[in-house]
Scaffold this motif. Structure first.
Motif, short mmCIF file in Angstrom:
data_model
loop_
_atom_site.label_atom_id
_atom_site.label_comp_id
_atom_site.label_asym_id
_atom_site.label_seq_id
_atom_site.Cartn_x
_atom_site.Cartn_y
_atom_site.Cartn_z
N ILE A 33 0.89 -1.19 -0.20
CA ILE A 33 0.14 0.18 -0.04
C ILE A 33 0.75 1.15 -0.11
O ILE A 33 2.02 1.22 0.61
N PRO A 34 0.61 2.22 -0.97
CA PRO A 34 1.60 3.43 -0.91
C PRO A 34 1.55 4.00 0.39
O PRO A 34 0.77 4.30 1.43
N LEU A 35 2.87 4.49 0.62
CA LEU A 35 3.31 5.51 1.52
C LEU A 35 2.42 6.59 2.02
O LEU A 35 1.93 7.13 1.02
N GLY A 36 2.01 6.52 3.31
CA GLY A 36 1.03 7.56 3.79
C GLY A 36 -0.36 7.14 3.96
O GLY A 36 -1.23 7.73 4.61
N ALA A 37 -0.59 5.76 3.59
CA ALA A 37 -2.10 5.46 3.59
C ALA A 37 -2.34 4.89 4.85
O ALA A 37 -3.47 4.53 5.52
N ILE A 38 -1.03 4.38 5.51
CA ILE A 38 -1.20 3.40 6.66
C ILE A 38 -0.33 4.50 7.90
O ILE A 38 0.65 5.05 7.61
N LYS A 39 -1.08 4.69 8.95
CA LYS A 39 -0.54 5.42 10.07
C LYS A 39 -0.42 4.82 11.24
O LYS A 39 -1.11 3.76 11.51
N PRO A 40 0.54 5.06 12.29
CA PRO A 40 0.82 4.42 13.44
C PRO A 40 -0.09 5.42 14.35
O PRO A 40 -0.50 6.38 14.18
N ILE A 148 11.15 6.27 -4.64
CA ILE A 148 9.96 5.60 -4.93
C ILE A 148 8.93 5.82 -4.10
O ILE A 148 7.42 6.14 -4.27
N GLN A 149 9.10 5.70 -2.54
CA GLN A 149 8.56 6.16 -1.47
C GLN A 149 7.81 7.47 -1.46
O GLN A 149 6.57 7.74 -1.47
N MET A 150 8.61 8.51 -2.08
CA MET A 150 8.08 9.78 -2.24
C MET A 150 7.34 9.99 -3.20
O MET A 150 6.23 10.75 -3.33
N THR A 151 7.43 9.10 -4.64
CA THR A 151 6.30 9.31 -5.53
C THR A 151 5.22 8.85 -5.15
O THR A 151 4.04 9.12 -5.62
N GLU A 152 5.14 7.58 -4.67
CA GLU A 152 3.75 6.92 -3.82
C GLU A 152 3.25 7.79 -3.17
O GLU A 152 1.79 8.16 -3.23
N PHE A 153 3.82 8.68 -2.22
CA PHE A 153 2.98 9.71 -1.47
C PHE A 153 2.86 10.90 -2.10
O PHE A 153 1.73 11.51 -2.00
N ASP A 154 3.40 11.33 -3.06
CA ASP A 154 3.12 12.69 -3.98
C ASP A 154 3.23 12.19 -5.34
O ASP A 154 4.36 12.32 -6.18
#
Length: 664
Positions: A33-40, A148-154
């Motif tokens: 799941i893309p970064l940012g969709a899951i939060k602690p 890649i993580q930054m692109t998933e988020f933005d």
């Protein structure tokens, strides 16, 4: 002069056959799941804030290894891409986004912009631009993961990042075609699969047509050919079953048995399976995982390698980089293979080995941790056969190699971002790690789903999950293998026994709001260890005797007074043998429902196990480390009761105990 490893490669046939034979990638069992969709949430959010407020969140301000530049100009910015900047960027992208830290997010954004805007006209990314320095591929791989993580988020970054990655792929492919070892030194030869995973992300998400897909797969094949044959490393034929300092390495490249390389190398075969389509790749990957822990494993969840594989003795070391890389690899293995054993292991590592090698406030870290650790200080004589640095188990800024200072912060963020996945058809949401989380996703057919998990787990056995969905669907939640007598109650109905299939409990969810409560009790369990000793577990937590300690400041960073090197010494006896028949678990959950912060520090977790014990003759092998636990010891002192607490909250500890043959 090429190393013996590369001389051997030159004599071997091409592993995968003619380049370009594969045309498709095999699907994964689960999708990330893309970064940012899951939060602690809850205590886990607090733990990530402790990390952000500690060394991880501030090292870019003062630590020379990553703070030599503000990434607005100068060649020193590129020097960071060798290792330091790539590691830091890969870790701090998800850290900053998960806690919405504007300062960190601005720094990672500046880093990305600088690197991409200074890409060489040939496509090269890195410090060798404009120099005569050899171009080695590996240092760019962690940077790619961060991009890649930054692109998933933005997603607005997509065009810039994907264009830069394709330019680099074209160059790398040309380098590999011109000579099998161009761009490849020993570290690249062992870590080639990280580039393969980046190529697969491009193939899955930004394929750009048949020609580009063929280029991506051709490059995957060539990377495998230039690299360590991990299918051999993880085979029973070649895998070492003892500490390796006296064992010849059959691959002529000692780095194949280097702990961190093995931790990362666990991803190699599931990555290659996607283009080889060979079931043997998955079988060997699963086998390699088991062999690591069978012959070098630790009750804290991780395995021992004080540089190289170190066997089962409780005083041998485990590198912090190894801890976080094994966690990431375990998540990847599960997503490709689907075996829940990977999840159980990663959860144990996250809740034991990771916090156990950092101070509670996360300003100081070790290079090597021990299961039985009676001091953390300068070791004029140490038990680490392949690591001669006397400060290796001091808690500090850089007690040995600096890699762990910049790489360790990926542990918690990537654990969080991999805590949920979806099924390949994108119709179901799956919670794979247990803890306090929230997530919001859109599944297939436009089904918007939010999930909120309220729990003290692993410091409690109850998890309450509230789901809100647009449409009906099936939700899955992992039930760990250590649960005995677990129950689930849906929407206030009577609790029923859990009935997981391959580790997953299915929950039928109607449109609207669904709430279910899991009770996941676990018994105390005993693990046999060398010399007749034992380790104690309950649920995901490993328990240890927290040795009372004194603290001495050895050094303070001139630019940041919170960054200190700390010596810990025992101030009380630790030479206890225990009677396992008397183990008793006690939980004292806080009335407020809020755990202390930071939770992973002495005396703070609300759980304990008491046990009858007595002092025994237990030698000290050197002034700073214990001998192996004595076998069949006799009491030398009066009977007493000692308290064991979660391993992750201890900094000096005994966690592999001799056993009394006569009950107390």
């Amino acid at each position: 002069m090429k190393s013996p490893f590369f001389q051997l490669l030159a004599c071997l046939p091409f592993f995968w056959g003619a380049a370009g034979q594969a045309t498709t990638l095999a699907p994964k069992k689960f999708l990330s799941i893309p970064l940012g969709a899951i939060k602690p949430t809850g205590w886990l959010f607090d733990q990530l804030m402790v990390q952000t407020n500690g060394l991880a969140g501030h090292e870019h301000e003062f630590y020379n290894y990553v703070s030599q530049t503000d990434w607005t100009g100068g060649t020193s910015a590129y020097s960071s891409l060798e290792e330091a900047g790539s590691y830091w960027f890969n870790a701090m992208v998800p850290n900053g986004i998960l806690v919405n830290n504007s300062a960190i997010n601005a720094k990672t954004s500046a880093f990305l912009s600088y690197v991409l805007s200074h890409q060489d006209s040939t496509g090269w990314l890195g410090p060798e631009v404009g120099t005569t320095k050899p171009r080695y591929l590996w240092g760019r791989y962690p940077f790619m993961f961060g991009a890649i993580q930054m692109t998933e988020f933005d997603p607005s970054l997509t065009n810039e990042v994907v264009t830069a990655l394709y330019k680099f792929v074209n160059l790398a492919n040309t380098m590999l075609r011109s000579n099998n070892t161009v761009g490849v030194e020993d570290w690249t030869a062992t870590r080639w699969f990280d580039f393969v995973i980046t190529l697969q992300w491009l193939y899955d998400n930004h394929p750009q047509g048949t020609a580009s897909q063929a280029l991506l797969i051709d490059t995957m094949e060539r990377l495998k050919w230039t690299g360590v044959p991990w299918e051999k490393v993880f085979s029973k034929q070649f895998f070492p079953t003892t500490a390796v300092e006296h064992t010849p390495n059959p691959f002529n490249l000692p780095l194949t048995w280097h702990g961190v390389n093995l931790a990362e190398g666990l991803k190699a075969l599931p990555a290659t399976y996607r283009f080889t389509h060979n079931q043997s790749d998955l079988d060997t990957a699963s086998q390699g995982w088991d062999l690591l822990f069978q012959y070098h494993g630790r009750p804290s969840g991780i395995y021992a390698a004080d540089e190289y594989l170190a066997g089962l003795e409780a005083i041998r070391g485990t590198e912090l980089c190894l801890v976080v890389e094994t966690m990431f690899s375990g998540s990847f293995l599960y997503q490709v293979i689907g075996d829940p054993k990977f999840l159980d292991r990663v959860e144990r590592i996250a809740y034991n080995a990771l916090p156990g090698t950092l101070t509670g406030n996360m300003w100081s870290r070790q290079y090597l941790q021990q299961q039985n650790q009676i001091a953390a200080r300068n070791m004029s004589t140490n038990p680490f056969a392949n690591d001669g640095e006397p400060y290796s188990n001091v808690f500090g800024l850089e007690p040995n190699y600096p890699c762990c200072t910049v790489n360790h912060p990926q542990g918690w963020p990537k654990f969080i971002t991999n805590s949920f996945v979806t099924t390949p058809d994108n119709l179901s949401l799956v919670q794979v790690y247990l803890g306090p989380f929230s997530t919001s996703v859109t599944l297939g057919s436009g089904n918007t789903v939010t999930a909120n998990v309220a729990t003290l787990y692993p410091f409690g056995d109850t998890l309450t999950t509230t789901l809100v969905s647009k449409s009906a669907f099936t939700y899955y939640v992992r039930i760990p293998s250590w649960v005995v007598g677990g129950t689930i109650a849906v929407n206030g109905a009577a609790a029923k026994p859990v009935a997981p299939v391959n580790g997953l409990q299915a929950v039928s969810v109607a449109a609207g709001t669904t709430k279910f409560v899991l009770q996941l009790p676990a018994p105390i369990t005993i693990e046999s260890r060398p010399h007749g000793s034992i380790a104690v577990h309950r649920g995901p937590l490993h328990y240890a005797f927290d040795i009372p300690r004194s603290q001495k400041v050895l050094a303070t960073n001139a630019r940041q007074p919170m960054a200190q090197d700390l010596e810990f010494d025992a101030t009380a006896n630790w030479q206890y043998a225990i009677d396992p028949a008397t183990l008793k678990f006690t939980s004292s959950p806080p009335a407020s429902g809020i755990l202390p912060s930071p939770i992973f520090d002495s005396g703070l977790p609300p759980l304990k196990i008491t046990v009858n014990a007595c002092l025994v003759n237990w030698a000290v092998a050197a002034p700073t480390y214990a001998a192996s636990p004595p076998t069949n010891p006799a009491c030398t002192g009066v009977n007493t009761t000692i308290t064991l607490t979660p391993y992750g909250s201890t900094k000096l500890r005994i966690s592999e105990f001799p056993v009394l043959t006569k009950p107390l």
